[in-house]
Design an enzyme around this catalytic site. Structure first.
Site, mmCIF file in Angstrom:
data_model
loop_
_atom_site.group_PDB
_atom_site.id
_atom_site.type_symbol
_atom_site.label_atom_id
_atom_site.label_comp_id
_atom_site.label_asym_id
_atom_site.label_seq_id
_atom_site.Cartn_x
_atom_site.Cartn_y
_atom_site.Cartn_z
ATOM 1 N N LYS A 1 93.317 27.422 -38.468
ATOM 2 C CA LYS A 1 91.897 27.091 -38.295
ATOM 3 C C LYS A 1 91.530 27.256 -36.831
ATOM 4 C CE LYS A 1 88.424 25.645 -40.765
ATOM 5 N NZ LYS A 1 88.139 25.992 -42.157
ATOM 6 N N GLY B 1 73.110 20.136 -53.668
ATOM 7 C CA GLY B 1 73.117 21.220 -52.688
ATOM 8 C C GLY B 1 72.934 22.565 -53.371
ATOM 9 N N GLY C 1 72.632 25.550 -51.983
ATOM 10 C CA GLY C 1 72.839 26.578 -50.961
ATOM 11 C C GLY C 1 73.507 27.809 -51.552
ATOM 12 N N VAL D 1 76.557 28.532 -52.481
ATOM 13 C CA VAL D 1 77.418 28.338 -53.648
ATOM 14 C C VAL D 1 76.655 27.634 -54.769
ATOM 15 C CG1 VAL D 1 79.560 27.318 -54.506
ATOM 16 C CG2 VAL D 1 79.485 28.244 -52.190
HETATM 17 P P1 NAI Z 1 75.199 26.014 -47.662
HETATM 18 O O1 NAI Z 1 74.999 25.451 -46.300
HETATM 19 O O2 NAI Z 1 74.679 27.365 -48.000
HETATM 20 O O3 NAI Z 1 74.560 24.994 -48.745
HETATM 21 C C1 NAI Z 1 74.622 23.607 -48.661
HETATM 22 C C2 NAI Z 1 73.269 23.082 -49.139
HETATM 23 O O4 NAI Z 1 73.350 21.671 -49.327
HETATM 24 C C3 NAI Z 1 72.142 23.327 -48.140
HETATM 25 O O5 NAI Z 1 71.081 24.004 -48.791
HETATM 26 C C4 NAI Z 1 71.744 21.915 -47.682
HETATM 27 O O6 NAI Z 1 70.364 21.799 -47.396
HETATM 28 C C5 NAI Z 1 72.125 21.087 -48.890
HETATM 29 N N1 NAI Z 1 72.403 19.665 -48.662
HETATM 30 C C6 NAI Z 1 73.008 19.074 -47.593
HETATM 31 N N2 NAI Z 1 73.110 17.753 -47.798
HETATM 32 C C7 NAI Z 1 72.568 17.483 -49.023
HETATM 33 C C8 NAI Z 1 72.391 16.297 -49.811
HETATM 34 N N3 NAI Z 1 72.799 15.109 -49.387
HETATM 35 N N4 NAI Z 1 71.793 16.415 -51.029
HETATM 36 C C9 NAI Z 1 71.364 17.611 -51.472
HETATM 37 N N5 NAI Z 1 71.498 18.768 -50.773
HETATM 38 C C10 NAI Z 1 72.107 18.701 -49.566
HETATM 39 O O7 NAI Z 1 76.763 25.896 -47.958
HETATM 40 P P2 NAI Z 1 77.606 26.679 -49.058
HETATM 41 O O8 NAI Z 1 78.168 27.914 -48.472
HETATM 42 O O9 NAI Z 1 76.824 26.735 -50.328
HETATM 43 O O10 NAI Z 1 78.833 25.677 -49.252
HETATM 44 C C11 NAI Z 1 78.667 24.438 -49.959
HETATM 45 C C12 NAI Z 1 79.901 23.577 -49.744
HETATM 46 O O11 NAI Z 1 81.043 24.279 -50.235
HETATM 47 C C13 NAI Z 1 80.206 23.270 -48.274
HETATM 48 O O12 NAI Z 1 80.765 21.966 -48.209
HETATM 49 C C14 NAI Z 1 81.271 24.291 -47.903
HETATM 50 O O13 NAI Z 1 82.111 23.819 -46.867
HETATM 51 C C15 NAI Z 1 82.036 24.412 -49.210
HETATM 52 N N6 NAI Z 1 82.714 25.709 -49.369
HETATM 53 C C16 NAI Z 1 81.985 26.870 -49.338
HETATM 54 C C17 NAI Z 1 82.621 28.099 -49.482
HETATM 55 C C18 NAI Z 1 81.850 29.377 -49.503
HETATM 56 O O14 NAI Z 1 82.400 30.403 -49.952
HETATM 57 N N7 NAI Z 1 80.598 29.390 -49.067
HETATM 58 C C19 NAI Z 1 84.097 28.184 -49.652
HETATM 59 C C20 NAI Z 1 84.750 26.895 -49.737
HETATM 60 C C21 NAI Z 1 84.063 25.709 -49.567
#
Ligand code: NAI
Length: 355
Positions: free
Chosen positions: A82, A179, A181, A183
């Protein structure tokens, strides 16, 4: 700095920790390589506003060790690493990520890195200009990582439902996604396509409206996201969402989402088990992006997302079956399995019982 770094490394079996400083950009970072016995170390670049360097170092050690577990469970010929950057408003991102790219290149393939919190496409492009050991977000790279993650979560969720009821039966399922986002939205799409009823909680109102207008989902107030009655609660936002308070509120039968470190502490996994809520261990469930990135770098192929999903689904079947046989929380079984594999490849005996 009050951290006995060599002691900590010896305790956790670390190989190398590098402190990085770059005069031109103001970069201050730690690069941890936990284990390369089975293959190079993989792990993203996290840029975060750490309180101090001690906190950053501890996070670097914790995250790189967790990546070794993740590689072991995903059965990849790779280990964990990391890179953790101490964020600062004065940090020149282009120069900082250029310096990171040079540092990664100097390791000559012992460490491969890519996106994580605070490191998106723009930052990766700067690093990629210096080295081929950084995952390119463009056409030269492995392709959509979030899609691979979403497919893995979807298949792991399916495995959980089969384990509970013998079938997926999507049309009768209700899923709350926290969330929407990268994923979360992709997961929602897969679920609605199978006829599941999806509730989405998203704190960014623009993002919520965008996803809801595209997909057939119902938006709910994020304040109620953990207490809605549902079959599956899918945390796809930040870590630590299952803690003392939310644990009592949850009214689901399965917790399965993409967020890293869903359990605030390991004992919260035990408490879910006591409440007969099945928990799909996050570090197996969300390993789709790692699998895609690692196979691209190590074997030069872009593994199709459905193959990645099947692989995660099968691995999850095994963990749930063992957990049921031994009446243990699945997270404990997954950690034990990962530690057993790591011990085997290190030529050690079976590790002590999982704490
Ligand atoms: P992202 O940042 O695109 O989406 C996260 C979403 O959650 C954002 O839209 C944000 O506004 C929302 N959010 C934050 N706090 C919230 C709450 N309390 N209630 C409702 N919505 C809330 O992140 P992404 O890429 O979708 O990843 C999601 C999670 O999965 C993260 O924890 C990330 O570390 C984990 N992850 C992602 C991977 C990937 O390929 N993108 C791989 C492995 C883990």
């Amino acid at each position: 700095m009050g951290t006995h770094i060599l002691d900590a490394m010896a305790r956790e079996g670390f190989e190398e920790v590098i402190a990085l400083h770059d005069r031109a950009s103001g970069l201050r970072a730690f690069l941890g390589i936990h284990d390369t016995l089975r293959g190079p170390a993989f792990g993203g670049i996290r840029r975060w506003g750490y309180l101090d360097e001690r906190q950053a170092l501890i996070d670097c050690l914790r995250l790189s060790r967790a990546m070794t577990h993740k590689c072991a469970l995903a059965d990849l010929p790779a280990g964990g690493g990391k890179l953790v950057v101490l964020d600062d408003p004065d940090l020149d991102l282009e120069l900082a990520y250029t310096a990171i790219g040079r540092a990664v290149e100097r390791l000559g393939g012992r460490f491969y890195t890519g996106p994580d919190v605070g490191t998106g496409e723009a930052e990766l492009e700067y690093a990629c200009a210096q080295t081929r050991y950084v995952t390119s977000p463009g056409p030269a790279g492995p392709g959509q990582l979030a899609d691979a993650t979403a497919e893995g979560v979807f298949q792991g969720m399916a495995s959980g439902l089969r384990h509970l009821d013998g079938e997926e039966d999507w049309e009768r399922r209700t899923v709350v996604i926290q969330g929407l986002g990268e994923v979360g939205a992709r997961l929602a799409k897969r679920l609605t396509q199978r006829g599941a009823r999806v509730f989405g909680a998203e704190i960014d109102p623009d993002r919520a409206a965008e996803v809801a207008s595209e997909l057939n989902i119902e938006l709910v107030d994020p304040a109620t996201e953990t207490s809605l009655p549902c079959d599956v609660f899918a945390p796809c936002a930040m870590g630590g969402i299952v803690h003392d308070v939310t644990l009592e509120r949850l009214r689901c039968r399965l917790v399965a989402g993409a967020a890293n470190n869903v359990l605030a502490r390991a004992l919260h996994g035990d408490r879910l088990h006591e409440r007969q809520i099945l928990y799909a261990p996050d570090f197996l469930l969300n390993s789709g992006a790692l699998i895609r990135g690692a196979l691209f770098h190590l074997e030069g192929r872009r593994e199709p997302v459905d193959k990645i999903g099947e692989r995660i689904g099968r691995a999850m079947d095994t963990i749930f079956a063992r957990a049921a046989e031994e009446d243990l929380p699945p997270a404990r079984v997954a950690i034990r399995e990962a530690e057993d594999r790591i011990s085997r490849w290190r030529g050690e005996g079976r590790p002590e019982a999982v704490r």
